[in-house]
Design a protein around this motif. Structure first.
Motif, PDB file in Angstrom:
ATOM      1  N   GLU A   1       0.846  -1.197   0.000  1.00  0.00           N
ATOM      2  CA  GLU A   1       0.000   0.000   0.000  1.00  0.00           C
ATOM      3  C   GLU A   1       0.881   1.247   0.000  1.00  0.00           C
ATOM      4  OE1 GLU A   1      -2.224   0.463   3.697  1.00  0.00           O
ATOM      5  OE2 GLU A   1      -0.743  -0.748   4.744  1.00  0.00           O
ATOM      6  N   ASP A   2       0.397   2.266  -0.679  1.00  0.00           N
ATOM      7  CA  ASP A   2       1.159   3.519  -0.727  1.00  0.00           C
ATOM      8  C   ASP A   2       0.733   4.397   0.439  1.00  0.00           C
ATOM      9  OD1 ASP A   2       2.498   5.803  -1.239  1.00  0.00           O
ATOM     10  OD2 ASP A   2       1.673   6.166  -3.232  1.00  0.00           O
ATOM     11  N   LEU A   3       1.543   4.373   1.484  1.00  0.00           N
ATOM     12  CA  LEU A   3       1.191   5.112   2.698  1.00  0.00           C
ATOM     13  C   LEU A   3       1.463   6.604   2.566  1.00  0.00           C
ATOM     14  CD1 LEU A   3       2.640   2.618   5.323  1.00  0.00           C
ATOM     15  CD2 LEU A   3       0.250   2.918   4.693  1.00  0.00           C
ATOM     16  N   THR A   4       2.143   6.979   1.491  1.00  0.00           N
ATOM     17  CA  THR A   4       2.485   8.405   1.337  1.00  0.00           C
ATOM     18  C   THR A   4       1.474   9.133   0.465  1.00  0.00           C
ATOM     19  OG1 THR A   4       3.852   8.050  -0.628  1.00  0.00           O
ATOM     20  CG2 THR A   4       4.937   7.850   1.513  1.00  0.00           C
ATOM     21  N   ASN A   5       0.432   8.433   0.074  1.00  0.00           N
ATOM     22  CA  ASN A   5      -0.477   9.014  -0.914  1.00  0.00           C
ATOM     23  C   ASN A   5      -1.839   9.378  -0.334  1.00  0.00           C
ATOM     24  OD1 ASN A   5      -0.703   9.929  -3.487  1.00  0.00           O
ATOM     25  ND2 ASN A   5      -1.577   8.046  -4.313  1.00  0.00           N
ATOM     26  N   GLY A   6      -1.948   9.327   1.006  1.00  0.00           N
ATOM     27  CA  GLY A   6      -3.252   9.576   1.617  1.00  0.00           C
ATOM     28  C   GLY A   6      -3.592  11.051   1.659  1.00  0.00           C
ATOM     29  N   ALA A  36       6.675  11.112   2.588  1.00  0.00           N
ATOM     30  CA  ALA A  36       6.525  10.420   3.875  1.00  0.00           C
ATOM     31  C   ALA A  36       6.494  11.425   5.027  1.00  0.00           C
ATOM     32  CB  ALA A  36       7.664   9.420   4.070  1.00  0.00           C
ATOM     33  N   LEU A  37       7.335  12.447   4.941  1.00  0.00           N
ATOM     34  CA  LEU A  37       7.350  13.476   5.993  1.00  0.00           C
ATOM     35  C   LEU A  37       6.032  14.245   6.040  1.00  0.00           C
ATOM     36  CD1 LEU A  37      10.982  14.872   5.621  1.00  0.00           C
ATOM     37  CD2 LEU A  37      10.043  13.760   7.663  1.00  0.00           C
TER      38      LEU A  37
END
Length: 261
Positions: A1-6, A36-37
């Motif tokens: 899952e792309d956690l940086t795209n929320g 990510a930051l």
């Protein structure tokens, strides 16, 4: 899952945050680091996540990124630390970065995103008196940025100075600071209200603390210090003349100050 795209509204759970921190720590890709930051920062806006991110060891992972030579990464790291710093327990871990943040704020480009992000973090870190002493040696620098910065920078510096000015332990440090006489121009009637109200409150706070401490002697303050600017006749005249200011809030503030000058 792309956690940086929320989106901002997507609050990650503890497991997702753990993965995100691992990603942040392990990748060298500046685009991913930045994303990510931002995601960490957005999630740190929620109080439950402020504690989770601390418990997952996230503060040093984010904190290390303020050393990045990439100003965009540095700014995003500062923004994330800023949100994390709302939690008092987090501040204990974030305080180790204060000197580095000060160096970046005062040596970096004026009015830059990094400078503003750093000032916001320092403002959050000085809401209580716990860590204010760490800024003692940077007070003159703060006034320098106040005088040279643009409107947004001025307001942010003043928010920080107002925090310091409420603490009697910082009064002498503030009054001892070498400050250019152009500081007094901030008390001119044409100055933007958001700045004018804050410099008036700055005077009020410092004066209250000064009187409370029972310091009436001026001999240990040197010429060119804030003491001689605030307690000189020019400042008193400027403040008195603001009683005719067109803005009600400014007038009301001045009326509370005039009896004390």
């Amino acid at each position: 899952e792309d956690l940086t795209n929320g989106s901002y509204d997507d609050v990650l759970n503890a497991e997702q945050l753990r993965k995100l921190l691992y990603l942040l720590e392990s990748t060298q890709d500046p685009v991913i680091i930045e994303k990510a930051l931002v995601t960490v920062g957005n999630n740190a806006a929620f109080s439950v996540n402020q504690a989770i991110l601390r418990e997952l060891g996230g503060i040093p992972i984010v904190g290390n990124k303020i050393n990045s030579p990439n100003p965009s990464i540095k700014e995003k790291a500062l923004n994330a630390l800023n949100n994390l710093s709302v939690n008092v327990e987090n501040q204990i871990k974030i305080k180790i970065y204060i000197n580095q943040v000060c160096e970046d704020v005062f040596s970096g480009p004026l009015n830059s995103a990094v400078q503003l992000a750093g000032l916001r973090l320092l403002t959050n870190m000085t809401v209580t008196n716990d860590h204010q002493h760490m800024l003692h040696s940077y007070i003159t620098d703060l006034f320098q940025v106040l005088l040279t910065g643009n409107g947004s920078t001025k307001v942010q510096v003043l928010k920080l100075l107002l925090n310091l000015s409420e603490n009697p332990a910082m009064t002498e440090g503030l009054l001892s600071a070498q400050v250019d006489s152009s500081f007094l121009s901030l008390y001119d009637g044409h100055i933007a209200k958001e700045i004018l109200l804050r410099v008036l409150t700055l005077f009020q706070n410092i004066n209250n603390c000064f009187k409370m401490e029972g310091c009436s002697a001026s001999q240990h303050f040197t010429k060119g210090s804030l003491f001689f600017l605030l307690y000189g006749e020019e400042c008193a005249q400027k403040i008195r003349s603001l009683v005719h200011h067109h803005d009600t809030e400014v007038k009301e503030k001045v009326v509370t100050i005039i009896p004390k000058i």
